[in-house]
Scaffold this motif. Structure first.
Motif, mmCIF file in Angstrom:
data_model
loop_
_atom_site.group_PDB
_atom_site.id
_atom_site.type_symbol
_atom_site.label_atom_id
_atom_site.label_comp_id
_atom_site.label_asym_id
_atom_site.label_seq_id
_atom_site.Cartn_x
_atom_site.Cartn_y
_atom_site.Cartn_z
ATOM 1 N N ARG A 129 0.831 -1.207 0.000
ATOM 2 C CA ARG A 129 0.000 0.000 0.000
ATOM 3 C C ARG A 129 0.866 1.258 0.000
ATOM 4 N N GLY A 130 0.379 2.318 -0.655
ATOM 5 C CA GLY A 130 1.074 3.600 -0.634
ATOM 6 C C GLY A 130 0.079 4.753 -0.572
ATOM 7 N N ILE A 131 0.552 5.869 -0.026
ATOM 8 C CA ILE A 131 -0.308 7.057 0.095
ATOM 9 C C ILE A 131 0.403 8.232 -0.563
ATOM 10 N N GLY A 132 -0.332 9.045 -1.311
ATOM 11 C CA GLY A 132 0.262 10.213 -1.962
ATOM 12 C C GLY A 132 -0.632 11.435 -1.865
ATOM 13 N N TYR A 133 0.003 12.600 -1.854
ATOM 14 C CA TYR A 133 -0.720 13.878 -1.764
ATOM 15 C C TYR A 133 -0.346 14.778 -2.929
ATOM 16 N N ALA A 134 -1.288 15.617 -3.321
ATOM 17 C CA ALA A 134 -0.985 16.652 -4.310
ATOM 18 C C ALA A 134 -1.945 17.818 -4.148
ATOM 19 N N VAL A 135 -1.479 18.973 -4.556
ATOM 20 C CA VAL A 135 -2.312 20.176 -4.498
ATOM 21 C C VAL A 135 -2.057 20.985 -5.757
ATOM 22 N N THR A 136 -3.059 21.752 -6.179
ATOM 23 C CA THR A 136 -2.896 22.526 -7.405
ATOM 24 C C THR A 136 -3.643 23.844 -7.316
ATOM 25 N N TYR A 137 -3.310 24.729 -8.229
ATOM 26 C CA TYR A 137 -4.202 25.848 -8.519
ATOM 27 C C TYR A 137 -4.244 26.058 -10.015
ATOM 28 N N ASP A 179 -3.089 0.273 -3.681
ATOM 29 C CA ASP A 179 -2.469 -1.024 -3.457
ATOM 30 C C ASP A 179 -1.781 -1.420 -4.756
ATOM 31 N N VAL A 180 -0.515 -1.783 -4.649
ATOM 32 C CA VAL A 180 0.243 -2.146 -5.842
ATOM 33 C C VAL A 180 0.694 -3.599 -5.732
ATOM 34 N N ASP A 181 0.386 -4.372 -6.759
ATOM 35 C CA ASP A 181 0.951 -5.720 -6.857
ATOM 36 C C ASP A 181 2.331 -5.559 -7.477
ATOM 37 N N VAL A 182 3.359 -5.581 -6.623
ATOM 38 C CA VAL A 182 4.704 -5.221 -7.094
ATOM 39 C C VAL A 182 5.299 -6.308 -7.991
ATOM 40 N N SER A 185 -5.504 15.174 -8.968
ATOM 41 C CA SER A 185 -5.711 13.746 -8.682
ATOM 42 C C SER A 185 -4.577 12.882 -9.218
ATOM 43 N N GLY A 186 -4.150 13.143 -10.457
ATOM 44 C CA GLY A 186 -3.116 12.299 -11.068
ATOM 45 C C GLY A 186 -1.808 12.304 -10.287
ATOM 46 N N PRO A 187 -1.265 13.482 -9.948
ATOM 47 C CA PRO A 187 -0.025 13.514 -9.175
ATOM 48 C C PRO A 187 -0.152 12.830 -7.813
ATOM 49 N N ALA A 188 -1.340 12.893 -7.201
ATOM 50 C CA ALA A 188 -1.511 12.205 -5.915
ATOM 51 C C ALA A 188 -1.437 10.691 -6.120
ATOM 52 N N VAL A 189 -2.052 10.213 -7.195
ATOM 53 C CA VAL A 189 -2.018 8.780 -7.482
ATOM 54 C C VAL A 189 -0.578 8.353 -7.787
ATOM 55 N N ALA A 190 0.109 9.133 -8.597
ATOM 56 C CA ALA A 190 1.493 8.795 -8.943
ATOM 57 C C ALA A 190 2.363 8.772 -7.679
ATOM 58 N N ALA A 191 2.132 9.729 -6.789
ATOM 59 C CA ALA A 191 2.908 9.776 -5.544
ATOM 60 C C ALA A 191 2.628 8.551 -4.682
ATOM 61 N N ALA A 192 1.385 8.135 -4.660
ATOM 62 C CA ALA A 192 1.024 6.957 -3.855
ATOM 63 C C ALA A 192 1.695 5.706 -4.412
ATOM 64 N N ARG A 198 4.520 5.653 -6.120
ATOM 65 C CA ARG A 198 5.944 5.778 -5.768
ATOM 66 C C ARG A 198 6.177 5.369 -4.313
ATOM 67 N N ALA A 199 5.252 5.802 -3.448
ATOM 68 C CA ALA A 199 5.398 5.483 -2.029
ATOM 69 C C ALA A 199 5.319 3.974 -1.805
ATOM 70 N N ALA A 200 4.446 3.321 -2.554
ATOM 71 C CA ALA A 200 4.285 1.876 -2.392
ATOM 72 C C ALA A 200 5.491 1.117 -2.942
ATOM 73 N N VAL A 201 5.973 1.573 -4.093
ATOM 74 C CA VAL A 201 6.965 0.802 -4.848
ATOM 75 C C VAL A 201 8.384 1.176 -4.447
ATOM 76 N N GLY A 202 8.588 2.441 -4.041
ATOM 77 C CA GLY A 202 9.925 2.883 -3.678
ATOM 78 C C GLY A 202 10.821 3.143 -4.873
ATOM 79 N N LYS A 203 10.228 3.395 -6.030
ATOM 80 C CA LYS A 203 11.004 3.754 -7.222
ATOM 81 C C LYS A 203 10.645 5.179 -7.637
#
Lengths: 156, 769
Positions: free
Chosen positions: B455-463, B639-642, B740-747, B749-754
């Motif tokens: 599992r990974g969690i990611g955050y993003a903010v925009t304007y 959740d990532v199936d690594v 939304s997209g950057p938050a998903v990508a961050a999550a 990355r957090a799960a996979v560590g790459k």
């Protein structure tokens, strides 16, 4: 080719159909029933879903000739006169309709699901509707609509 | 207002408002027609004796046309006309910002799929077969299909004088800033498609006056009309457009598609001509989101406070300019996100290549940049050892700050609060033993029962800017009519602003009810018989057309009170319109609307403009470029199936400031749908282009999120009114697609560590295989 088929309870007969025409094309362009939609025409998006002898199918993948002598029900045939089917009513009330291009297919697919599974769980709804693409809603309000329609059908 | 659609019901809490007015969520007036299949989309249009038009397109990304032989195509029974560039009576050119694109290619084709010839026939298959018999003699030319290569001075020029569409240079603060902590990255974003469900369609009907009536799905009738007039060599009064049912847009209908082609065929044959793309042609028939190559560097203090940013953004505009100029404008002026930077150097470029033309898509230049600045913000947080939410709050913009173009953020900028809201939302439950496979990566493919899943969690903010920027005269026109019909007051609202599914027609009704106190509001069909409504783009219609409808209602109300004042011999200033009554200053009923109007109608037409914006300085990029800014934040849990590289988004929660929710349910609908599109770009959506050829022009190979891909969403909507905007509204449609997209990508990355410095993130990027 002549196509005779029963659509939404009415006998339909059309002539001069080219053998390559799909059921979707014949419904839309020859029978005056454009409710079923033409979003991908290769069975990926579900927008053209109709019942063929009671089974939901992508009408874009059915050759018109295959419908000869069979029973077709389209989104135009689901309401009871002016009275919307509970699935249709729930789609409107829950805001499950934005541009609405996917809606006819989703309404038929949800109608089929609730006929088979009167109280579906969320994973069951998701699995049943996974063949219907929607680009506007993110599907959340579509789930709401199916849940509401199931509730109302249970009460009725 | 909050919703939690993870449970069985949606709960929306707002203060009580009169039904049907602003702040309520009345049902959309076209809903019933859409669920019964009766709503007429552009592809449903039909006319007696109509012919079908098809387009012959170039198979080559770059070629010279040595000749076109149409004789064989003309002999096909059932064919009514075959047209080439020679048959374009006006200027053979169109384009949103520059008329650089031929209606039909004459000397060169510059991308695969460029229209070359047209056929009208009595059956679409006849037309397609005839089109295959058109012989085009191509001399294939070397194609420039790499944006970096296109920047080389010795690269072949797609257009004269060269391949640069725009270079936005932005400088602020110190020229050579230094900082104790420096982080940098390269990032790539693939080409996304709008993938609206209703393919491009239109019906052109030749008129008795020699003109043409076009029924078409579009985002801006008047900008279409201008371009069609140019190509047909006809004045505006002879080229009349009516909006037909639009099956989604998302930017992909800003540029012309079937418009001129259908008119040409109709004028030539004297018959109504319908054109309707299939899905494959749709992928060739509209512009896409610009692919981006970016290099970002942030300098910061040891506590994470930002000192400077340097950014290089390269956008591949493809073969024609479309709106590349404005997309570069956004990527440059907004491309560092909603943060405070003392010193900035940004260089954003848009270039021509022989790839598919790119232009507008929801989020418009901010989407690409957000992937880079949000990934780098995480990198900075990790480098200085600060929490990823906290570092954004530390550096987040606040009201009164200057952004990187030196513009004052002069209304709410709740960056810190939005992040706090999403951070405080409860997390989804941990995956237990025996989880339903449909809730795991791979879903119904049943590829895991939880083994190898991280599992990974990611955050993003925009304007995001709302409305058109950089000095554009961005207005809308509304005509409102008030009359008594069958003893009831009825308002009719007429604008040319395109309803594309977002619910503008509902908003127009709500504003009329609010301003005039009527219950019944008829929405006139959208057409060019009234002045321009501007584009259904840039999250602007509720603001700008909403503002126009409000202003037209106020003018109608004033005119009614003038009439009442005359009849009652009282000053109009002492009177008020209250439902169907005219009341005095102490609320006493003086007369009725029916008495004041009689058989007359009061009608007013008003143009509304938001406050002006300004061009930016060409050397420094400084200036008040934008009208308004809209903020949103997302938190994604994945959740990532690594082992297989499959991702399941478990939660996608968001908070957004909308100023004032005119229709709260529709606002939530925009946020949900926009978030899905952002997630799609992070994980699956890409038009794969190799050597200028599109490899996946179908919904089999271009994947968009299904209902199995979308997680439940928690949504919190803030309403900090913008004092400059009608009712305080802030545009809603785009921010969710950006954060939304950057938050998903961050999550992920957090799960996979790459590092995962490219989106969409494909399974092989995760597995490294």
């Amino acid at each position: 080719m002549r196509i005779t088929t029963r659509v939404n309870g009415t006998e339909q007969e059309v002539d001069d159909v080219w053998a390559g025409e799909s059921l979707l094309y014949v419904l839309r362009e020859r029978m005056g029933l454009p409710g079923s939609k033409n979003a991908c025409e290769q069975g990926e998006c579900g927008s053209c879903t109709v019942y063929l002898d009671g089974e939901p199918v992508c009408s874009c993948l059915v050759a018109a000739g295959q419908a000869i002598g069979r029973e077709v029900t389209t989104v135009e045939g689901l309401a009871d006169g002016e009275r919307l089917h509970p699935v249709q009513e729930a789609f409107v009330e829950c805001g499950a309709v934005q541009c609405g291009f996917c809606t006819p297919g989703l309404v038929v697919a949800a109608h089929d699901l609730l006929a088979r599974v009167p109280s579906p769980s969320d994973p069951e709804i998701r699995e049943a509707l996974a063949g219907n693409l929607c680009r506007c809603t993110g599907y959340e309000k579509i789930l709401d609509a199916v849940r509401l329609a199931a509730e109302r059908q249970a009460q009725a | 207002m909050s919703t939690d659609t993870g449970t069985a019901t949606t709960t929306t809490t707002t203060t009580t408002v009169p039904p049907g007015r602003i702040g309520d969520s009345p049902l959309r007036p076209d809903g019933t027609l859409k669920v019964t299949g009766e709503f007429a989309y552009a592809s449903d249009l039909w006319h007696d004796e109509m012919a079908w038009g098809v387009t012959l397109r170039s198979p080559h990304p770059h070629a010279r046309i040595r000749g076109i032989d149409i004789t064989e195509a003309l002999t096909v029974p059932g064919v009514w006309a075959v047209l080439t560039a020679d048959d374009v009576p006006g200027e053979n050119a169109f384009g949103l910002e520059h008329a650089d694109q031929p209606v039909l290619a004459s000397e060169f084709v510059r991308y695969e799929g460029e229209p070359v010839a047209l056929v009208a026939a009595d059956h679409p298959e006849t037309a397609r077969r005839a089109a295959k018999r058109i012989r085009v003699d191509y001399e294939v030319l070397p194609a420039v299909t790499d944006a970096r290569r296109a920047m080389d001075p010795d690269a072949p020029a797609v257009h004269r004088p060269g391949n640069l569409v725009r270079h936005l240079r932005l400088r602020r603060g110190e020229e050579n800033p230094t900082a104790p902590v420096v982080v940098s990255l390269d990032f790539e974003v693939g080409m996304q498609d709008q993938a609206f469900l209703g393919p491009e369609s239109g019906l052109a009907v030749p008129a008795e006056d020699g003109g043409i009536d076009l029924y078409v799905a579009t985002q801006w009738l008047h900008v279409d009309q201008r371009q069609i007039c140019l190509a047909l060599g006809m004045p505006a009064e002879k080229v009349r457009l009516t909006l037909s049912g639009v099956g989604g847009a998302f930017g992909g209908r800003e540029d012309l598609s079937v418009h001129v082609h259908a008119c040409l065929l109709a004028l030539r044959t004297g018959k109504p001509v319908k054109m309707s793309y299939g899905r494959e042609e749709s992928f060739y028939g509209h512009v896409h989101r610009h692919p981006a190559t970016m290099t970002y560097e942030f300098g910061a203090e040891r506590d994470g406070t930002l000192v400077y940013a340097k950014a290089y953004v390269l956008l591949d505009g493809g073969a024609y300019a479309s709106s590349t100029n404005a997309v570069v404008g956004n990527a440059g002026t907004l491309g560092l996100g909603p943060y405070r930077f003392p010193s900035v150097a940004v260089d954003a470029y848009g270039v021509f290549t022989n790839n598919p033309p790119c232009g507008a898509m929801r989020g418009f230049g901010c989407v690409q940049a957000a992937f880079a600045h949000e990934a780098l913000m995480d990198e900075l947080a990790d480098t200085v050892g600060v929490d990823r939410v906290a570092i954004r709050q530390l550096n987040g913009m606040r009201e009164g700050d200057l952004n990187i173009t030196g513009q004052v953020i002069d209304s709410a900028a709740p960056v810190g609060e939005l992040l706090q809201i999403v951070a405080d939302f409860p997390l989804p439950p941990e995956r237990g033993e025996g989880a339903d496979p449909r809730s795991l990566p791979g879903a119904v493919n049943n590829t895991t029962h939880g083994e190898g899943v991280v599992r990974g969690i990611g955050y993003a903010v925009t304007y995001k800017n709302v409305g058109f920027s950089e000095g554009f005269d961005d207005y809308s026109t509304a005509r409102v009519r008030l009359e008594m019909t069958g003893g009831e007051a009825v308002a009719t609202v007429h604008t040319a602003a395109a309803e594309v599914g977002q619910g503008l027609i509902t908003v127009e009704q709500q504003i009329c009810r609010t301003e005039l106190g009527v219950e019944r509001v008829v929405v006139h069909p959208k057409d060019t018989a009234v002045g321009s409504g501007g584009s259904t783009s840039a999250s602007r219609q509720t603001y700008v057309t909403g503002g126009a409808v409000k202003a037209a209602c106020e003018a109608v109300r004033a005119a009614v009170l003038e009439r009442a004042a005359l009849a009652l011999a009282r000053p109009a200033a002492d009177l008020r319109l209250d439902g169907e009554k005219i009341v005095g200053s102490s609320g006493e009923v003086l007369t009725g609307l029916a008495e004041v109007l009689g058989d007359d109608a009061v009608e007013e037409t008003v143009e509304y403009r938001h406050r002006p914006t300004h061009a930016i300085d060409p050397e420094t990029g400084q200036g008040d470029a934008h009208v308004q800014f809209a903020f949103s934040a997302h938190r994604a849990v994945v959740d990532v199936d690594v082992e297989l590289g499959l991702v399941k988004v478990v939660a996608l929660d968001t908070a957004q400031d909308v100023g004032k929710a005119i229709n709260p349910d529709a606002v939530v609908g925009q946020i949900q749908g926009g978030s899905a599109q952002g997630m799609g770009l992070a994980l699956m959506e890409e038009i794969v282009v190799t050597d200028g050829h599109v490899r996946n022009p179908s919904f089999t190979d271009y994947l968009i999120p299904t209902i199995l891909d979308m997680p439940p969403m928690r949504i919190e909507v803030l309403e900090y009114a913008d004092p400059h905007a009608p009712y305080g509204v802030r545009g809603v449609g785009e921010p969710p697609t950006i954060s939304s997209g950057p938050a998903v990508a961050a999550a992920v990355r957090a799960a996979v560590g790459k590092p995962l410095r490219r989106v969409p993130i494909r399974p092989e990027h995760i597995t490294g295989t």
